[in-house]
Design a protein around this motif. Structure first.
Motif, mmCIF file in Angstrom:
data_model
loop_
_atom_site.group_PDB
_atom_site.id
_atom_site.type_symbol
_atom_site.label_atom_id
_atom_site.label_comp_id
_atom_site.label_asym_id
_atom_site.label_seq_id
_atom_site.Cartn_x
_atom_site.Cartn_y
_atom_site.Cartn_z
ATOM 1 N N VAL A 82 0.833 -1.210 0.000
ATOM 2 C CA VAL A 82 0.000 0.000 0.000
ATOM 3 C C VAL A 82 0.867 1.260 0.000
ATOM 4 O O VAL A 82 0.565 2.245 -0.676
ATOM 5 N N GLY A 83 1.981 1.210 0.744
ATOM 6 C CA GLY A 83 2.859 2.372 0.796
ATOM 7 C C GLY A 83 3.544 2.675 -0.513
ATOM 8 O O GLY A 83 4.082 3.776 -0.703
ATOM 9 N N LEU A 190 -8.950 1.096 0.248
ATOM 10 C CA LEU A 190 -9.831 1.762 1.220
ATOM 11 C C LEU A 190 -11.018 0.861 1.555
ATOM 12 O O LEU A 190 -11.421 0.770 2.725
ATOM 13 N N VAL A 191 -11.579 0.211 0.552
ATOM 14 C CA VAL A 191 -12.700 -0.709 0.793
ATOM 15 C C VAL A 191 -12.226 -1.894 1.644
ATOM 16 O O VAL A 191 -12.926 -2.336 2.561
ATOM 17 N N THR A 196 -11.706 -4.880 6.837
ATOM 18 C CA THR A 196 -10.814 -5.310 7.917
ATOM 19 C C THR A 196 -11.244 -4.724 9.253
ATOM 20 O O THR A 196 -11.236 -5.414 10.286
ATOM 21 N N ALA A 197 -11.627 -3.437 9.247
ATOM 22 C CA ALA A 197 -12.095 -2.807 10.480
ATOM 23 C C ALA A 197 -13.349 -3.489 10.997
ATOM 24 O O ALA A 197 -13.539 -3.661 12.206
ATOM 25 N N THR A 198 -14.222 -3.909 10.070
ATOM 26 C CA THR A 198 -15.443 -4.626 10.469
ATOM 27 C C THR A 198 -15.094 -5.974 11.081
ATOM 28 O O THR A 198 -15.662 -6.381 12.097
ATOM 29 N N LEU A 199 -14.131 -6.677 10.461
ATOM 30 C CA LEU A 199 -13.726 -7.980 10.978
ATOM 31 C C LEU A 199 -13.168 -7.880 12.389
ATOM 32 O O LEU A 199 -13.436 -8.738 13.240
#
Length: 210
Positions: A82-83, A190-191, A196-199
């Motif tokens: 990503v970076g 971003l999606v 991942t945040a939901t998981l």
């Protein structure tokens, strides 16, 4: 925030351990220093940031050491990929940019393989069964994440096999198409971050429901 007893409970929990380790592991600290020492310090700092994530979340279950190792690898390789988006986007318009892009493609093949294997290994331990993958909120969200990651891998393959060679041979519009593809990759990430945040924050893996 003002109840000292509650603050003490938080600081003595895994969340407190993770929070207290991150200021000491910030990889931005040596950014003003150049050379091998700065590079090594940045790598150590980035690794410690990744390790800090293993102090909270679903890696605290059974097989903790193995899960922590998989998660650390997953975070480090994901951060590397990503970076790279912004610098690759910028270099795509440079006259000799294809050389850097080609070299990155060679390095990224191994990096992406590690990213995928570590992620799949962690997911298999967390879910365990096909039923857990299809009949739990965690499993369905994980499937959605896998679909978006597959799309991301498809774009990366498109860049490596078509757009970068086209840029090297000087085909008209190659730089524009490559930049557009990289921008789509960033949007997909971003999606994936939302999934991942939901998981990690909303759903619970089947291994923790037993």
């Amino acid at each position: 925030m003002i109840d000292l007893r509650m603050v003490q409970i938080v600081w003595e929990s895994p969340l407190g351990t993770a929070a207290s380790s991150r200021p000491w592991s910030d990889p931005r600290a040596p950014v003003l220093v150049r050379g091998t020492v700065a590079g090594a310090a940045t790598l150590v700092g980035a690794t410690l940031v990744a390790v800090a994530f293993t102090e909270v979340g679903h890696s605290l279950g059974d097989n903790r050491a193995f899960l922590a190792a998989l998660l650390t690898l997953h975070i480090l390789t994901g951060a590397f990929w990503v970076g790279s988006f912004y610098p690759l986007f910028e270099v795509a318009g440079e006259p000799e940019g294809h050389r850097i892009l080609y070299r990155f493609g060679q390095v990224a093949m191994g990096t992406v393989a590690i990213l995928a294997l570590a992620g799949l290994g962690f997911a298999w331990i967390a879910v365990g069964t096909i039923t857990g993958l299809t009949q739990t909120a965690y499993g369905v969200t994980l499937l959605a994440k896998i679909v978006f990651v597959a799309m991301l891998l498809g774009l990366a393959a498109l860049n490596k096999l078509f757009f970068v060679p086209a840029l090297r041979t000087g085909e008209p519009g190659a730089a524009r198409l490559l930049k557009r593809s990289i921008a789509f990759e960033a949007a997909l990430v971003l999606v994936i971050f939302v999934a991942t945040a939901t998981l990690t924050s909303v759903t619970t893996p089947p291994m923790n429901l037993d």
